[in-house]
Design a protein around this motif. Structure first.
Motif, PDB file in Angstrom:
ATOM      1  N   GLY A  88      86.222   3.210  70.834  1.00  0.00           N
ATOM      2  CA  GLY A  88      86.121   4.677  70.979  1.00  0.00           C
ATOM      3  C   GLY A  88      86.039   5.483  69.691  1.00  0.00           C
ATOM      4  N   VAL A 143      79.419   6.276  69.800  1.00  0.00           N
ATOM      5  CA  VAL A 143      80.498   5.827  70.671  1.00  0.00           C
ATOM      6  C   VAL A 143      79.951   5.901  72.092  1.00  0.00           C
ATOM      7  CG1 VAL A 143      82.845   6.235  71.465  1.00  0.00           C
ATOM      8  CG2 VAL A 143      82.255   6.666  69.070  1.00  0.00           C
ATOM      9  N   ALA A 144      79.622   4.736  72.636  1.00  0.00           N
ATOM     10  CA  ALA A 144      79.000   4.692  73.959  1.00  0.00           C
ATOM     11  C   ALA A 144      80.070   4.258  74.958  1.00  0.00           C
ATOM     12  CB  ALA A 144      77.822   3.730  73.947  1.00  0.00           C
ATOM     13  N   TYR A 145      80.929   5.225  75.313  1.00  0.00           N
ATOM     14  CA  TYR A 145      82.044   4.907  76.199  1.00  0.00           C
ATOM     15  C   TYR A 145      81.539   4.710  77.616  1.00  0.00           C
ATOM     16  CZ  TYR A 145      87.139   4.763  76.144  1.00  0.00           C
ATOM     17  OH  TYR A 145      88.437   4.343  76.147  1.00  0.00           O
ATOM     18  N   ASP A 146      80.629   5.591  77.975  1.00  0.00           N
ATOM     19  CA  ASP A 146      80.027   5.531  79.299  1.00  0.00           C
ATOM     20  C   ASP A 146      78.796   4.614  79.239  1.00  0.00           C
ATOM     21  OD1 ASP A 146      80.152   7.438  81.912  1.00  0.00           O
ATOM     22  OD2 ASP A 146      78.079   6.841  81.483  1.00  0.00           O
ATOM     23  N   ALA A 163      87.117  11.309  68.780  1.00  0.00           N
ATOM     24  CA  ALA A 163      86.810  10.359  69.867  1.00  0.00           C
ATOM     25  C   ALA A 163      87.918   9.313  69.965  1.00  0.00           C
ATOM     26  CB  ALA A 163      85.461   9.693  69.605  1.00  0.00           C
ATOM     27  N   HIS A 164      88.394   8.853  68.825  1.00  0.00           N
ATOM     28  CA  HIS A 164      89.479   7.868  68.796  1.00  0.00           C
ATOM     29  C   HIS A 164      90.744   8.419  69.453  1.00  0.00           C
ATOM     30  CE1 HIS A 164      92.527   5.138  67.440  1.00  0.00           C
ATOM     31  NE2 HIS A 164      92.990   5.960  66.535  1.00  0.00           N
ATOM     32  N   THR A 212      90.124   8.719  73.272  1.00  0.00           N
ATOM     33  CA  THR A 212      90.072   7.427  73.965  1.00  0.00           C
ATOM     34  C   THR A 212      91.368   6.635  73.811  1.00  0.00           C
ATOM     35  OG1 THR A 212      89.006   6.387  72.039  1.00  0.00           O
ATOM     36  CG2 THR A 212      87.562   7.226  73.785  1.00  0.00           C
ATOM     37  N   LYS A 232      82.683  10.723  77.704  1.00  0.00           N
ATOM     38  CA  LYS A 232      81.448   9.934  77.833  1.00  0.00           C
ATOM     39  C   LYS A 232      81.056   9.218  76.552  1.00  0.00           C
ATOM     40  CE  LYS A 232      81.195  11.145  82.013  1.00  0.00           C
ATOM     41  NZ  LYS A 232      81.786  10.166  82.928  1.00  0.00           N
ATOM     42  N   GLY A 233      81.267   9.844  75.426  1.00  0.00           N
ATOM     43  CA  GLY A 233      80.880   9.199  74.183  1.00  0.00           C
ATOM     44  C   GLY A 233      80.859  10.170  73.031  1.00  0.00           C
ATOM     45  N   SER A 234      80.386   9.677  71.897  1.00  0.00           N
ATOM     46  CA  SER A 234      80.371  10.493  70.693  1.00  0.00           C
ATOM     47  C   SER A 234      79.212  10.086  69.800  1.00  0.00           C
ATOM     48  CB  SER A 234      81.679  10.293  69.919  1.00  0.00           C
ATOM     49  OG  SER A 234      81.624  10.941  68.671  1.00  0.00           O
TER      50      SER A 234
END
Lengths: 426, 426
Positions: A282, A304-307, B286-287, B290, B300-302
């Motif tokens: 993340g 950051v491709a969390y989804d 983002a860290h 998450t 969703k992401g960053s």
């Protein structure tokens, strides 16, 4: 020569704050030859502070005090020191200037409360604190040194490093303890112990070894005590040289070095750039890399491709791949790294996809399963890890493992370890 | 009723171990009405331990001691307790049985050294320790209670929970201290103090207030002492209600809550999603987001656009904008947020661009200058900040400020603060 530490603050006695200051100060005192007899925590109460000072003064030569120097009503240390040393508060011009500068830089007005921080006990030595508004205060009495410092950790450390430690070294030279910590990554404590067992058996008796494990990293601390700094340094260096030859693939640095800074040095030396593509971490790896000053020389960015949709759209991971292999797979993590290289135009990319927990685990891929890949100019390398149950630790361990993998790829592909040459720092 | 904690062990005085036991015990004692007067750490030395015991006995009614109960030569607490209470060691059958069981379960033989752990001071109350081999030991003397516990954290906690706390509740019922910490963000300690000065002046005398600052966040801890839990809770709640009305825009939570978790709760409640576009924070926001379990529900992401080329390519920031206004500008940070929303298909996006330092500052935009924007379904909000000189702190403060701005936008645009309703937790 003995010392004591008095930490002041209700927050310590109600257990709201863990006393990390005390252990940091104790370590620093010890390394500079000052045996710590007692660490005492008392509340923000005049009677308790005076009593603690009186008792410590009877036992120790150097007394370090932290806390209670702030601007608000519960900060009473300065008044108590005045009473204790029978003096009064006077305004210090240099401190007032520092406070002015401090607030100016922030574009804030100076309040009456903050102006009060320029008051210092008459006769005390005022120790500059460029990181905050409360200065350190030193008192000399019957050959004993008292130093009061703010409780904010980095302000305290600044005063320790710029006043207390130099004072100890000037006033008590020859009382030497040297420490050197060897940093390793990619191997557990017990496996490391097995590899270096013979070397440990033959260590000179003056050298003590301690294992200090933390998530993903094992530190080996060597300590030596004596009075001949040169002889001690040379003995220690020789042993560290032998140790490093036993663990070339796991050793990556010394003392307080950070893995991300070591990796950054290698990248800078090679003139190579890097980016990250992160799922379960993340942004943590990008955060660690960019925590290093000057990292903009080699770090370009991160996705950051969390989804999974972000993996598909930005990192062009085909949806069939996500369906067939799952997001936590060699295929996906390698694709993420390759595409990140293209997208951000870097020589290298590190990618991570895993299950940090507490949810998302399956029988086949339990919580703690993490795939890590490093894409470079010629090839992609990937590796599967199985960490533990705890989300926070999994993120940290994945970050450390990713940086470790990047380091070993850089060293193997691009030539010798920059730490191995004659310019080595040990 | 007052208590003291004595933690024994060289490792504490050389700073190798942080004294987490002491803060855990202190918290537990406080919650059960035992005011902790002092926390003392001494080395594994008979003289120092006896002295610490003697001094603490003069001051406190309940004395908790940890450490030095193990089987090795440096564990001397039991011998010292015998001397202190003028008794002798005798073998305890139940303890011996527990030790036998303990080693059997691990498939290990019982050594002579471990058998010695069944020796206990005659006349002491032996407290079972099913988690280890050293039992706890309690002594009663002139109405005072002494409890010696192993230093292993989970063994100590077991004895606290199964012996010390029940004893306190039985012997000192109605001796209650309650704490509540109010979390604020977006305002410094001294400015906060100015706003709430009148409220502080009128606080009932039973309530004590402390300021606990950390980068970007100031915590206000209210403590109340008494014997009527309901009356105390209601008095505290009333005062917190008043306090919150004075600082509605700065208040964001209570006690150990994290800002990113509070923001996550709001997003979940609203069914909204978020992403980040980060430059100087390098993935830190983002860290943090998450780090919260379950954040994949709304995050969703960053895009970490450290390099300007990544800002242009991924976040479509026009090059003329970067040239004319610079990367650290309202125009660029707003564009970053808007494009991140589009790119990652989220309702909201937070973006940050700034100069973390140590390099990159100019006269016009010194190190510490940070622009933050929040893009939402209807509008983009942006704000300029001026933090300090230190890279690490600048990153943390920018992250906290960004989460704070997101929170206030969510609350203003989307309706009431979820903490403000009748379901409020204070």
């Amino acid at each position: 020569m003995t010392s004591e530490i008095i930490t002041i603050g209700d927050e310590l006695l109600i257990g709201q704050v863990i006393n990390t200051n005390a252990s940091w100060m104790a370590k620093s005192l010890n390394e500079n030859g000052a045996v710590v007899r007692q660490i005492t925590s008392v509340s923000d109460s005049a009677d308790e502070i005076v009593r603690a000072l009186r008792e410590a003064e009877e036992r120790a030569d150097v007394l370090l005090i932290t806390g209670g120097l702030g601007p608000t009503h519960d900060d009473i240390t300065k008044d108590i020191l005045c009473k204790y040393f029978q003096t009064e508060l006077v305004e210090d011009e240099k401190v007032l200037e520092n406070i002015h500068r401090f607030f100016q830089r922030k574009g804030l007005p100076l309040t009456e409360l903050n102006r009060k921080q320029a008051l210092v006990p008459k006769g005390s030595t005022v120790i500059e604190n460029p990181l905050g508004t409360a200065p350190g205060l030193a008192f000399h009495k019957n050959g004993k040194l008292f130093v009061a410092m703010p409780g904010v950790p980095y302000e305290m450390k600044h005063i320790m490093e710029n006043f207390v430690i130099p004072w100890l070294q000037d006033n008590y030279p020859g009382n030497i303890i040297l420490h050197k910590t060897v940093m390793t990554q990619g191997i557990g404590e017990s496996f490391l112990a097995a590899i270096i067992a013979d070397w440990v058996d033959e260590l000179p008796s003056e050298i003590k070894l301690a294992y200090l494990p933390s998530p993903g990293i094992v530190r080996l601390r060597l300590s030596i005590k004596g009075n001949d700094r040169n002889a001690m340094t040379s003995l220690l260096s020789g042993e560290i040289q032998k140790l490093r030859q036993l663990i070339p693939e796991y050793f990556w640095g010394f003392d307080d070095e950070k893995l991300e800074a070591v990796v950054g040095e290698i990248l800078k030396k090679l003139g190579r750039s890097v980016c990250t593509a992160e799922s379960c971490t993340g942004g943590y790896i990008a955060h660690r890399i960019t925590g290093v000053p000057g990292s903009s020389n080699y770090f370009k960015g991160s996705v950051v491709a969390y989804d999974n949709k972000v993996k598909e759209k930005l990192l062009k991971v085909p949806s069939y791949m996500l369906e067939r292999f799952g997001a936590v797979s060699r295929e996906v993590v390698e694709k993420m790294a390759e595409e990140a290289c293209n997208l951000m135009q870097t020589d290298y990319a590190v990618s991570v996809s895993g299950i940090a927990g507490p949810d998302g685990g399956t029988e086949e891929k339990p919580v703690g399963t993490v795939w890590i890949a490093v894409a470079g100019p010629e090839a992609v390398v990937s590796k599967k890890f199985l960490f533990g149950d705890e989300r926070e630790r999994n993120i940290v361990r994945a970050g450390t493992a990713a940086l470790g993998l990047l380091r070993s790829v850089l060293i193997q592909k691009e030539g010798a370890d920059p730490k191995a040459g004659p310019g080595s720092r040990d």
